[in-house]
Structures are given as structure tokens and as C-alpha cells.
Design a protein around this motif. Structure first.
Motif, mmCIF file in Angstrom:
data_model
loop_
_atom_site.group_PDB
_atom_site.id
_atom_site.type_symbol
_atom_site.label_atom_id
_atom_site.label_comp_id
_atom_site.label_asym_id
_atom_site.label_seq_id
_atom_site.Cartn_x
_atom_site.Cartn_y
_atom_site.Cartn_z
ATOM 1 N N LEU B 39 39.939 26.589 27.141
ATOM 2 C CA LEU B 39 41.207 26.315 26.470
ATOM 3 C C LEU B 39 41.230 26.889 25.062
ATOM 4 C CD1 LEU B 39 43.831 24.816 27.186
ATOM 5 C CD2 LEU B 39 42.923 22.829 25.971
ATOM 6 N N GLY B 40 42.255 27.693 24.776
ATOM 7 C CA GLY B 40 42.420 28.245 23.434
ATOM 8 C C GLY B 40 41.639 29.517 23.169
ATOM 9 N N GLN B 41 40.964 30.042 24.193
ATOM 10 C CA GLN B 41 40.168 31.261 24.031
ATOM 11 C C GLN B 41 40.617 32.334 25.010
ATOM 12 O OE1 GLN B 41 37.661 31.639 21.716
ATOM 13 N NE2 GLN B 41 38.231 29.621 20.938
ATOM 14 N N GLY B 42 40.172 33.569 24.749
ATOM 15 C CA GLY B 42 40.397 34.639 25.709
ATOM 16 C C GLY B 42 39.397 34.546 26.847
ATOM 17 N N PRO B 43 39.728 35.117 27.996
ATOM 18 C CA PRO B 43 38.800 35.095 29.129
ATOM 19 C C PRO B 43 37.466 35.772 28.803
ATOM 20 C CG PRO B 43 40.999 35.734 29.838
ATOM 21 C CD PRO B 43 41.009 35.740 28.336
ATOM 22 N N GLN B 44 36.399 35.208 29.359
ATOM 23 C CA GLN B 44 35.052 35.761 29.202
ATOM 24 C C GLN B 44 34.538 36.222 30.563
ATOM 25 O OE1 GLN B 44 33.202 35.883 26.156
ATOM 26 N NE2 GLN B 44 35.198 35.398 25.275
ATOM 27 N N PHE B 45 33.971 37.415 30.590
ATOM 28 C CA PHE B 45 33.483 38.015 31.824
ATOM 29 C C PHE B 45 32.271 37.264 32.367
ATOM 30 C CE2 PHE B 45 32.451 41.131 34.882
ATOM 31 C CZ PHE B 45 31.125 41.506 34.740
ATOM 32 N N ILE B 46 32.321 36.943 33.678
ATOM 33 C CA ILE B 46 31.194 36.276 34.326
ATOM 34 C C ILE B 46 30.468 37.249 35.257
ATOM 35 C CG2 ILE B 46 30.404 34.278 35.631
ATOM 36 C CD1 ILE B 46 33.066 32.935 35.137
ATOM 37 N N PHE B 47 31.188 37.782 36.233
ATOM 38 C CA PHE B 47 30.593 38.667 37.241
ATOM 39 C C PHE B 47 31.580 39.751 37.652
ATOM 40 C CE2 PHE B 47 26.711 36.672 38.414
ATOM 41 C CZ PHE B 47 26.912 35.295 38.468
ATOM 42 N N GLN B 48 31.014 40.865 38.128
ATOM 43 C CA GLN B 48 31.798 41.828 38.873
ATOM 44 C C GLN B 48 31.045 42.201 40.141
ATOM 45 O OE1 GLN B 48 32.059 45.896 37.912
ATOM 46 N NE2 GLN B 48 34.054 46.162 38.828
ATOM 47 N N TYR B 49 31.771 42.272 41.248
ATOM 48 C CA TYR B 49 31.217 42.686 42.532
ATOM 49 C C TYR B 49 32.001 43.862 43.081
ATOM 50 C CZ TYR B 49 27.861 38.963 43.145
ATOM 51 O OH TYR B 49 26.774 38.142 43.011
ATOM 52 N N TYR B 50 31.261 44.782 43.681
ATOM 53 C CA TYR B 50 31.871 45.918 44.358
ATOM 54 C C TYR B 50 31.050 46.220 45.587
ATOM 55 C CZ TYR B 50 33.123 50.732 45.445
ATOM 56 O OH TYR B 50 33.507 51.878 46.091
ATOM 57 N N GLU B 51 31.707 46.349 46.723
ATOM 58 C CA GLU B 51 31.007 46.614 47.982
ATOM 59 C C GLU B 51 29.869 45.618 48.202
ATOM 60 O OE1 GLU B 51 31.968 48.219 50.383
ATOM 61 O OE2 GLU B 51 33.053 50.016 49.822
ATOM 62 N N LYS B 52 30.148 44.368 47.915
ATOM 63 C CA LYS B 52 29.249 43.235 48.174
ATOM 64 C C LYS B 52 28.016 43.212 47.282
ATOM 65 C CE LYS B 52 29.602 44.801 52.213
ATOM 66 N NZ LYS B 52 29.298 45.206 53.620
ATOM 67 N N GLU B 53 27.976 44.082 46.296
ATOM 68 C CA GLU B 53 26.843 44.090 45.375
ATOM 69 C C GLU B 53 27.300 43.689 43.978
ATOM 70 O OE1 GLU B 53 24.205 47.677 47.441
ATOM 71 O OE2 GLU B 53 24.652 47.678 45.290
ATOM 72 N N GLU B 54 26.444 42.969 43.274
ATOM 73 C CA GLU B 54 26.721 42.623 41.890
ATOM 74 C C GLU B 54 26.609 43.883 41.032
ATOM 75 O OE1 GLU B 54 24.818 39.046 40.182
ATOM 76 O OE2 GLU B 54 24.347 40.326 38.468
ATOM 77 N N ARG B 55 27.672 44.170 40.289
ATOM 78 C CA ARG B 55 27.696 45.387 39.468
ATOM 79 C C ARG B 55 27.695 45.073 37.978
ATOM 80 N NH1 ARG B 55 28.214 50.163 42.485
ATOM 81 N NH2 ARG B 55 28.015 49.534 44.667
#
Lengths: 114, 116
Positions: B39-55
Motif C-alpha cells: 500500500l502506497g508504494q510502486g510494484p516491486q519485481f518478484i519473479f519472471q518466467y518464460y518457457e517454464k523457466e525462471e528468468r
């Protein structure tokens, strides 16, 4: 490292007057820059994006932004505010590599009074 | 066309419990990312996945994990919930291909998690 700084946490304008939301960025290479808007209890909607083509970018709902490399700025403007523009606005930077995470600013709350 | 869909929309959990959040990307999008917005903040990146792999992974503890399925949908799991995990969790998808690095993310409406 990349970062964005939104210079105002809160901007208040009257309906029909111009809007200016300020954003400075830092990037070690040519960035992609975006502005997103978030209405209460909603997800994020893309307003516009800059990707090294034209430096003046036009977006939805009458918003536009100008990329100024010399000033490392990407300010968002609109000639005439509407009540429906009241929302949270985020300036965002992305790297050039595919899959790079977006880095969000802390946001600017835009209030529009009648 | 359907946008990014997330479920559930709201969730209340107790400290120490586990939670699973779900996301379906836009049809044809192969990359899914997760963001946490306190609340009150910008989004923070947690994970990215592409083709079932963590990128990509943001600065979050190992209590956070995710996976992507063959149909490109994704789950975010959080173990041993803390009060500070209360936030809006946003899922986003992106078309991947030539020039995709500058293509924007398309966000869902999020899952509002409250930890009591």
C-alpha cells in the motif's frame, strides 16, 4: 543500475487545467520508458511507451510524454485534466534485454477538482 | 480477447500459513512476471518466467516461489506468511519475440492478500 524518480508524490489540479507529472530516470544504456496508470482497486494500465523512436510519445486519453536525454527526464503531460484522470501514475524503466524486470517509481497521486 | 486473469481477487490468511496465487496470461504470451505492491508504494519485481523457466528474481526471501505450466499459466506460492506480506500481488504477461524487450507488460487486476 536503472532507476526512476518521480519528483512529486501528489499533484492537484482543477478540471480543464494542464497536467504535468515529472519523472527522471537513470540508466547505463538506452532505456525503454513507460507510464502506467492505476485507478483505485484496479491493476495497472499502460498509458504510453518510449522505445527510442520519436522522442514525443502520444498515449491514450490525451496524455503524452517527451523523452529528453540531456535532462534524463520523461515527464507526462495532458493539456486539459478531466475528473476521470484522478488516479495513481507510475513512471517505469526497462532494460534492453528481453525479460528484464520493470523498475517502478514510487508513484504520483493525481487529484482533480471541479 | 481476455486480458491477464488472476485468482482469487481477495484472500485473507493467518500468519504462518501458506498461500497460492494463480495467473493466466494473455493468449499467445509466453512470459509471466509477478510483482508485489505494498500500500502506497510502486510494484516491486518478484519473479519472471518464460518457457517454464525462471528468468529473473527480485530481492525476495526463499519463502516466495513460483512456477509456470506448459499452458504458460503461473502460480505464486508464499510460505510461512508474515504480516508484511500483506499486499496487492500483480501478475503481468508480455509477448516474447523480436523487439519484445521494449514491449510493455500487460497487468491483471491483482490479488489482494491480507495476513492477520
Amino acid at each position: 543500475a536503472q532507476s526512476v524518480t518521480q519528483l512529486d508524490s501528489h499533484v492537484s489540479v482543477s478540471e480543464g487545467t494542464p497536467v504535468l507529472l515529472r519523472c527522471n530516470y537513470s540508466s547505463s544504456y538506452s532505456p525503454s520508458l513507460f507510464w502506467y496508470v492505476q485507478h483505485p482497486n484496479k491493476g495497472l494500465q499502460l498509458l504510453l511507451k518510449y522505445t527510442s523512436a520519436a522522442t514525443l510519445v502520444k498515449g491514450i486519453n490525451g496524455f503524452e510524454a517527451e523523452f529528453k536525454k540531456s535532462e534524463t527526464s520523461f515527464h507526462l503531460t495532458k493539456p486539459s485534466a478531466h475528473m476521470s484522470d484522478a488516479a495513481e501514475y507510475f513512471c517505469v524503466v526497462s532494460g534492453w534485454q528481453a525479460g528484464t524486470a520493470l523498475i517502478f517509481g514510487k508513484g504520483t497521486t493525481l487529484s482533480v477538482s471541479s | 480477447d481476455a486480458g491477464v486473469t488472476q485468482s482469487p481477487t481477495h484472500l485473507i490468511k493467518t500468519r504462518g500459513q501458506h498461500v497460492t496465487l494463480r495467473c493466466s496470461p494473455i493468449s499467445g504470451h509466453k512470459s509471466v512476471s509477478w510483482y508485489q505492491q505494498v500500500l502506497g508504494q510502486g510494484p516491486q519485481f518478484i519473479f519472471q518466467y518464460y518457457e517454464k523457466e525462471e528468468r529473473g528474481r527480485g530481492n525476495f526471501p526463499d519463502r516466495f516461489s513460483a512456477r509456470q505450466f506448459p499452458n504458460y499459466s503461473s502460480e505464486l506460492n508464499v510460505n510461512a506468511l508474515l504480516l508484511g506480506d500483506s499486499a496487492l500481488y500483480l501478475c503481468a504477461s508480455r509477448g516474447v519475440g523480436v523487439g519484445a524487450y521494449n514491449s510493455p507488460l500487460h497487468f491483471g487486476n491483482g490479488t489482494r492478500l491480507t495476513v492477520t
